[in-house]
Write an enzyme that holds these catalytic residues in place. Structure first.
Site, PDB file in Angstrom:
ATOM      1  N   LYS A 189       0.831  -1.199   0.000  1.00 20.48           N
ATOM      2  CA  LYS A 189       0.000   0.000   0.000  1.00 20.48           C
ATOM      3  C   LYS A 189       0.872   1.258   0.000  1.00 20.48           C
ATOM      4  CE  LYS A 189      -3.514   2.331   2.749  1.00 20.48           C
ATOM      5  NZ  LYS A 189      -4.393   2.287   3.907  1.00 20.48           N
ATOM      6  N   GLU A 195      10.628  -4.670   4.219  1.00 15.68           N
ATOM      7  CA  GLU A 195      10.692  -6.089   3.835  1.00 15.68           C
ATOM      8  C   GLU A 195      10.347  -6.252   2.353  1.00 15.68           C
ATOM      9  OE1 GLU A 195       9.066  -4.846   6.440  1.00 15.68           O
ATOM     10  OE2 GLU A 195       9.142  -6.212   8.182  1.00 15.68           O
ATOM     11  N   GLY A 247      -4.780  -1.863   5.044  1.00 16.09           N
ATOM     12  CA  GLY A 247      -3.984  -2.998   4.552  1.00 16.09           C
ATOM     13  C   GLY A 247      -4.628  -4.342   4.851  1.00 16.09           C
ATOM     14  N   ARG A 248      -5.102  -4.516   6.079  1.00 17.74           N
ATOM     15  CA  ARG A 248      -5.639  -5.821   6.468  1.00 17.74           C
ATOM     16  C   ARG A 248      -7.064  -6.048   5.967  1.00 17.74           C
ATOM     17  NH1 ARG A 248      -4.319  -2.478  10.445  1.00 17.74           N
ATOM     18  NH2 ARG A 248      -5.920  -1.620  11.835  1.00 17.74           N
ATOM     19  N   GLU A 333      -4.368  -6.590  14.958  1.00 16.58           N
ATOM     20  CA  GLU A 333      -3.875  -5.273  14.544  1.00 16.58           C
ATOM     21  C   GLU A 333      -5.017  -4.255  14.619  1.00 16.58           C
ATOM     22  OE1 GLU A 333      -0.390  -4.632  11.600  1.00 16.58           O
ATOM     23  OE2 GLU A 333      -2.154  -4.177  10.407  1.00 16.58           O
ATOM     24  N   HIS A 364      -4.028 -33.234  17.893  1.00 16.80           N
ATOM     25  CA  HIS A 364      -2.868 -34.043  18.275  1.00 16.80           C
ATOM     26  C   HIS A 364      -1.710 -33.169  18.724  1.00 16.80           C
ATOM     27  CE1 HIS A 364      -4.830 -37.673  16.799  1.00 16.80           C
ATOM     28  NE2 HIS A 364      -5.359 -36.849  15.911  1.00 16.80           N
ATOM     29  N   LYS A 492       9.529  -0.597  14.016  1.00 17.34           N
ATOM     30  CA  LYS A 492      10.098  -0.266  12.697  1.00 17.34           C
ATOM     31  C   LYS A 492      11.189   0.787  12.853  1.00 17.34           C
ATOM     32  CE  LYS A 492       5.868  -0.861   9.953  1.00 17.34           C
ATOM     33  NZ  LYS A 492       4.866  -0.175   9.141  1.00 17.34           N
TER      34      LYS A 492
HETATM   35  O1  LIG Z   1       1.141  -2.734   2.277  1.00 21.80           O
HETATM   36  P1  LIG Z   1       2.261  -2.123   3.033  1.00 21.80           P
HETATM   37  O2  LIG Z   1       2.224  -0.628   3.010  1.00 21.80           O
HETATM   38  O3  LIG Z   1       3.585  -2.650   2.548  1.00 21.80           O
HETATM   39  O4  LIG Z   1       2.107  -2.527   4.543  1.00 21.80           O
HETATM   40  C1  LIG Z   1       2.183  -3.859   4.962  1.00 21.80           C
HETATM   41  C2  LIG Z   1       1.648  -4.033   6.350  1.00 21.80           C
HETATM   42  O5  LIG Z   1       2.380  -3.243   7.268  1.00 21.80           O
HETATM   43  C3  LIG Z   1       1.511  -2.717   8.262  1.00 21.80           C
HETATM   44  O6  LIG Z   1       1.387  -1.359   8.058  1.00 21.80           O
HETATM   45  C4  LIG Z   1       2.023  -2.972   9.641  1.00 21.80           C
HETATM   46  O7  LIG Z   1       3.348  -2.643   9.724  1.00 21.80           O
HETATM   47  C5  LIG Z   1       0.196  -3.436   8.028  1.00 21.80           C
HETATM   48  O8  LIG Z   1      -0.878  -2.743   8.527  1.00 21.80           O
HETATM   49  C6  LIG Z   1       0.217  -3.605   6.558  1.00 21.80           C
HETATM   50  O9  LIG Z   1      -0.714  -4.553   6.140  1.00 21.80           O
END
Ligand SMILES: O=P(O)(O)OC[C@H]1O[C@](O)(CO)[C@@H](O)[C@@H]1O
Length: 527
Positions: A189, A195, A247-248, A333, A364, A492
């Site tokens: 987003k 990452e 995002g979620r 979250e 199990h 972060k």
């Molecule tokens: O889509 P992006 O901006 O890479 O964010 C990834 C994820 O990181 C977050 O902001 C949490 O760090 C989530 O809410 C989001 O889904």
């Protein structure tokens, strides 16, 4: 508000769930909701008519209905970020106008959907054999969960999901991908997530290293068009969405592209239709017969009233094996917040810890604790009435039997007398008593069961929207903002600062003793 319910609950302490069934043989019908072929059964809980009425009064008092309308109509209910919350618009296939700041957002939503469908069809008809979605959190968990859930409908290229910054994730994935026929989707987003951007760069370098031109091999899914352009993705390969999609909550729009490529645009539309059907139910049904509302209230009964800190999500559906992870982000979250909208501390528990694994595997592994451990874990079972494998009906019968057996065992348990008679032939005297005590299962442990016809795209859409609305209702009642996530920011920032200390470029002098010692140990053992 919770104090009255807690007092009421304390007065009934010790009353058993199985006794409630003895008192009211029609309890299963009164404490369940059937909607469009899906059944949510919450009769195996301590709830009775009085508790239920009190919980519904809590929802009414919190203004759930007004807030629900505010969300659907584009009001800026994400108050800390000044944003609307409109993931529901992404599945509004009818295109009924939804306005944000006086502008109907639907034409753009539907246009983006059409562009996604065109690209998905193109890719499905091309020589692309592998699609790698690079994203994390909401830009990974939804399409990954959904693609696995809908495996019987998967007739497009293979889909892979890379999320972790641990190089192992992308390295292991790339080993399975032929460079000449692999497409990368950069899903972020913000287009700044470390990452994702690190993995995307590694994918780009890998493709170049393999002597394959990168042209046309990267697609971006992002709200940040500028950053995507800076990265070198041409505008026609960027699929945008607005800041009113959290995002979620984003798997319904561009972030769902990998899933659409896997199952095809028609089945993806069926998924959207399922979400929209749940939206209509949530928006229109009275609170007492409203599935997301009741799912939320049962959860709050267990967490905010009875103090059970966790809830287990236990799908008896192997293809929902990533659903607990998806729900962890969606619920934790969203509702893992300690202050209310007004900035004051919450006067009750925030949302619970959500965890789980598919049945029967979990049986199990950790069910021992659920049955005999000292803490109560409310369990949320899920099972389909039928599976996708007609030749394996006997598997499905065993699966269903196990699911029902677990909720029954949790409720009824095994008394000391029953345990004694179990071992009477094997032991005597004190040893019989000791052995029997180990076999006692306390019972009276609450669970709910969600039964759906078949895990098809439409049903998956209904299930995901059901949980989204549950989170919304819980958030409204807690008076928290379910749509920000400030708690993840500190980590972060610290990780960014620690980077040069890990590489040895900067001295960790101002760090606490533990962090310094860990860095020293890591440096000593890094080579
Ligand atoms: O889509 P992006 O901006 O890479 O964010 C990834 C994820 O990181 C977050 O902001 C949490 O760090 C989530 O809410 C989001 O889904």
């Amino acid at each position: 508000m919770w104090d009255d319910l807690k007092t009421l609950a304390a007065a009934r302490d010790g009353r058993r769930i199985d006794a409630l069934f003895a008192e009211d043989p029609a309890r299963a019908a009164s404490f369940s909701i059937e909607q469009d072929g899906m059944l949510f059964d919450f009769s195996k809980t301590q709830l009775d008519a009085e508790f239920l009425a009190a919980l519904i009064a809590v929802a009414e008092g919190a203004g759930v209905e007004a807030r629900r309308e505010a969300m659907f109509s584009g009001a800026k209910i994400n108050e800390t970020e000044g944003r609307a919350v409109l993931h529901t618009a992404l599945r509004n296939l009818a295109g009924t106008p939804v306005e944000v700041d006086g502008k109907d957002v639907m034409p753009e939503v539907l246009d983006t959907l059409a562009r996604m469908e065109a690209l998905a069809s193109e890719i499905r008809g091309s020589g692309i054999t592998d699609v790698v979605n690079i994203g994390i959190g909401g830009s990974d968990l939804g399409p990954k969960m959904g693609t696995l859930a809908l495996a019987p409908y998967h007739d497009g290229p293979r889909c892979h999901f890379v999320s972790n910054v641990d190089g192992a994730d992308i390295a292991d994935t790339l080993k399975r991908c032929p460079a000449e026929t692999t497409l990368f989707i950069i899903a972020s987003k913000t287009f700044t997530t470390i990452e994702t951007m690190t993995n995307a760069r590694t994918a780009w370098d890998w493709l170049e290293g393999q002597g394959v031109a990168t042209d046309g091999r990267f697609v971006a899914l992002s709200s940040n068009h500028e950053k995507a352009a800076d990265w070198g993705i041409p505008a026609e390969r960027v699929f945008g969405f607005e800041d009113w999609v959290g995002g979620r909550y984003s798997m319904w729009g561009p972030i769902g592209l990998s899933m659409m490529i896997a199952i095809g645009p028609d089945d993806f539309r069926a998924f959207l239709e399922g979400g929209a059907a749940m939206d209509a139910h949530f928006r229109e049904a009275p609170l007492a017969g409203n599935m997301p509302v009741m799912l939320a209230l049962v959860g709050m009964w267990h967490n905010q009233v009875l103090g059970h800190a966790t809830r287990a999500v236990l799908p008896y559906d192997n293809r929902l094996s990533r659903l607990p992870a998806y729900l962890q982000q969606l619920e934790m979250e969203s509702n893992g917040k300690g202050v209310g909208m007004d900035g004051a501390d919450l006067d009750c528990n925030s949302g619970p810890v959500v965890w789980g694994e598919p049945g029967t595997n979990g049986q199990h592994a950790f069910y021992q604790l659920i049955h005999q451990g000292t803490r109560v874990v409310p369990c949320e079972f899920m099972v389909a009435a039928r599976g996708h494998e007609p030749a394996l009906k006997h598997h499905h019968a065993l699966l269903v039997a196990n699911c029902l057996a677990q909720s029954e065992a949790l409720m009824r348990g095994r008394s000391l007398d029953e345990a004694r008679s179990k071992v009477a032939g094997q032991f005597e005297g004190d040893e019989l008593e000791r052995q029997a005590r180990h076999r006692v299962v306390p019972g009276n442990r609450p669970s709910t069961t969600l039964v759906y016809p078949l895990l098809d795209p439409r049903t998956l859409g209904r299930i995901v929207a059901l949980y989204e609305h549950r989170v919304f209702v819980e958030g409204v009642i807690l008076n928290i903002n379910s749509y920000d996530q400030w708690g993840v920011e500190l980590g972060k920032e610290l990780a960014t600062a620690l980077g040069p200390m890990v590489t040895g470029e900067q001295d960790p002098g101002d760090k606490d003793g533990s962090t310094q010692a860990l860095l020293t140990f890591l440096h000593r053992n890094a080579s």
